[in-house]
Write a protein that holds these residues in place. Structure first.
Motif, mmCIF file in Angstrom:
data_model
loop_
_atom_site.group_PDB
_atom_site.id
_atom_site.type_symbol
_atom_site.label_atom_id
_atom_site.label_comp_id
_atom_site.label_asym_id
_atom_site.label_seq_id
_atom_site.Cartn_x
_atom_site.Cartn_y
_atom_site.Cartn_z
ATOM 1 N N TRP A 33 8.853 7.902 5.853
ATOM 2 C CA TRP A 33 7.906 7.315 4.927
ATOM 3 C C TRP A 33 8.197 7.848 3.518
ATOM 4 C CZ3 TRP A 33 7.036 8.495 9.858
ATOM 5 C CH2 TRP A 33 6.297 7.622 10.662
ATOM 6 N N SER A 81 0.849 -1.184 0.000
ATOM 7 C CA SER A 81 0.000 0.000 0.000
ATOM 8 C C SER A 81 0.889 1.239 0.000
ATOM 9 C CB SER A 81 -0.911 0.004 1.234
ATOM 10 O OG SER A 81 -0.175 0.357 2.382
ATOM 11 N N HIS A 82 0.243 2.399 -0.050
ATOM 12 C CA HIS A 82 1.001 3.643 -0.138
ATOM 13 C C HIS A 82 1.708 3.988 1.171
ATOM 14 C CE1 HIS A 82 -0.711 4.139 -4.021
ATOM 15 N NE2 HIS A 82 -1.926 4.307 -3.582
ATOM 16 N N ARG A 83 1.392 3.299 2.244
ATOM 17 C CA ARG A 83 2.013 3.609 3.524
ATOM 18 C C ARG A 83 3.076 2.590 3.945
ATOM 19 N NH1 ARG A 83 -3.258 5.394 7.207
ATOM 20 N NH2 ARG A 83 -3.971 7.086 5.840
ATOM 21 N N ASP A 84 3.353 1.643 3.091
ATOM 22 C CA ASP A 84 4.239 0.555 3.481
ATOM 23 C C ASP A 84 5.707 0.821 3.197
ATOM 24 O OD1 ASP A 84 2.082 -0.879 4.349
ATOM 25 O OD2 ASP A 84 1.804 -1.948 2.460
ATOM 26 N N ARG A 90 9.014 2.404 3.792
ATOM 27 C CA ARG A 90 9.672 3.123 4.880
ATOM 28 C C ARG A 90 11.187 3.132 4.649
ATOM 29 N NH1 ARG A 90 5.923 2.655 9.259
ATOM 30 N NH2 ARG A 90 3.871 2.480 8.250
ATOM 31 N N ASN A 123 1.407 7.797 -3.253
ATOM 32 C CA ASN A 123 -0.003 7.810 -3.642
ATOM 33 C C ASN A 123 -0.217 8.686 -4.881
ATOM 34 O OD1 ASN A 123 -2.745 7.791 -3.833
ATOM 35 N ND2 ASN A 123 -3.131 8.819 -1.884
ATOM 36 N N SER A 169 6.477 8.658 0.226
ATOM 37 C CA SER A 169 5.129 8.791 -0.316
ATOM 38 C C SER A 169 5.063 8.179 -1.709
ATOM 39 C CB SER A 169 4.721 10.258 -0.355
ATOM 40 O OG SER A 169 5.535 10.993 -1.250
#
Length: 379
Positions: free
Chosen positions: A65, A25-28, A30, A69, A67
């Motif tokens: 993070w 996902s867009h938050r994974d 790191r 998205n 980004s």
């Protein structure tokens, strides 16, 4: 035949679900990075020249993070990275200056990509601690820092070079600033410039959930595939705002004590948004500095000025830079010809915002820190 169709459909749905589960996902995405810093001081005082003569060294650790998205605001900024970090430095004689550390937030804006290289600009802002402040009896030579806690600011212009799937080599040129905005005296501040180098390790937070074996057969991407880049949305819209702020300052004769004076800022401002990234501002200002009473008891302590500025907008935040001058001789005599106001603005809906800024005097000399609120009157 119907049974086979159902079984085929079930397995197809399961395969899609497993594939979707494996897709990051867009938050994974790191990363963890470490940097070393070294350089020299830009010191304008006198009593700390020897203590600062050997330059400085520092270590930074960051967690962030990346980004990715394509539907969010990030695509217009070439997908910046952001996170938080910790700083620890040796900046000179620790008996006079201490060994400062800081916690801060940062955002890294890509400037352009070229093969394995990516040029970036990284602003960071936070709170420093463990500086040893001025003390009339124990630390009278420290004319740079008047408080144990200070603002930490760093601006890095640099690059990262992709070494392999997970690792980047980082390098850049940066400036670092410690001060408290004249909240306590002395406040000459510490300014440092130098070079930095380090490593960044990329990882995917879903890897351990999907396949955490010693020899994984399912390996997830640790970097996003960035393909959608949108131009800023044209806005061409103006609005009128009023802004009010307060602050606390200290005079030189009160250094080492807890005595402080209040300041007031009031502004009527017109903001014109060119697009979703850039805006221009102009306005009129009222200032009141109660600290002038002790030095100039027979003069008025209010000032009137005008300013123009530029806004760089992203997400719910705006980085602002304004420059202005006073509209009467009293302001020029007591505060200098020009003032600057660098600030960070945080939107709270469409009609309100909070702002933290620094008003300067006589150019870039700190006058006071502004803690303020803005309200929209018309759009």
């Amino acid at each position: 035949m119907l049974l086979k169709l159902h079984i085929t459909l079930i397995f197809t749905l399961l395969a899609c679900a497993i594939k979707a589960q494996h897709m990051p996902s867009h938050r994974d995405f790191r990363f963890l990075e470490i940097r070393g810093h070294s350089g020299n001081h830009l010191y304008t005082g006198e009593s700390l020249s020897e203590a600062l003569s050997n330059g400085y060294g520092a270590l930074q650790v960051r967690y962030g993070w990346q980004s990715s998205n394509p539907e969010g605001w990030q695509n217009m900024y070439l997908y910046p990275a952001y996170g938080f970090g910790w700083y620890s430095g040796f900046i000179g004689n620790p008996d006079l200056l201490g060994t400062p550390s800081a916690v801060y937030g940062f955002i890294s804006f890509p400037l352009f990509h070229h093969h394995r290289h990516q040029m970036v600009i990284d602003p960071a802002l936070g709170l420093s601690y463990d500086l040893k402040p001025f003390d009339e009896e124990k630390n009278e030579l420290n004319d740079a820092i008047g408080s144990r806690f200070n603002v930490y600011f760093n601006l890095n212009i640099g690059a990262r070079y992709r070494l392999n799937r997970e690792l980047d080599f980082l390098y850049g040129l940066d400036i670092t600033h410690f001060s408290n905005g004249r909240t306590f005296r002395p406040n000459a501040g510490l300014n440092m410039w130098g070079f930095n180098m380090g490593l960044r390790y990329h990882f995917n937070t879903q890897q351990n959930r999907i396949d955490n074996s010693s020899h994984p057969t399912t390996i997830l991407d640790v970097r996003p595939v960035l393909e959608v880049f949108k131009s800023p949305e044209k806005i061409r819209q103006g609005s009128v705002w009023i802004y009010g702020a307060g602050g606390l300052v200290q005079n030189d004769e009160d250094k080492g004590t807890g005595k402080q004076y209040g300041t007031i800022t009031a502004t009527a401002e017109y903001q014109y948004k060119l697009n979703s990234k850039n805006g221009l501002t102009g306005g009129l200002n009222f200032f009141y500095d109660n600290s002038l009473k002790s030095r100039y008891p027979d003069k008025r302590h209010d000032f009137y000025g005008a300013h123009a500025g530029y806004d760089f907008m992203f997400w719910q935040l705006t980085l602002r830079m304004q420059v202005g001058s006073y509209l009467h001789a009293r302001g020029h005599d007591l505060k200098g010809n020009f003032f600057f106001r660098p600030a960070i603005k945080i939107d709270a809906g469409e009609r309100f915002y909070f702002q933290l800024g620094l008003k300067t005097q006589a150019g870039f000399k700190a006058d006071w820190v502004e803690y303020g609120v803005g309200v929209r009157l018309w759009q």
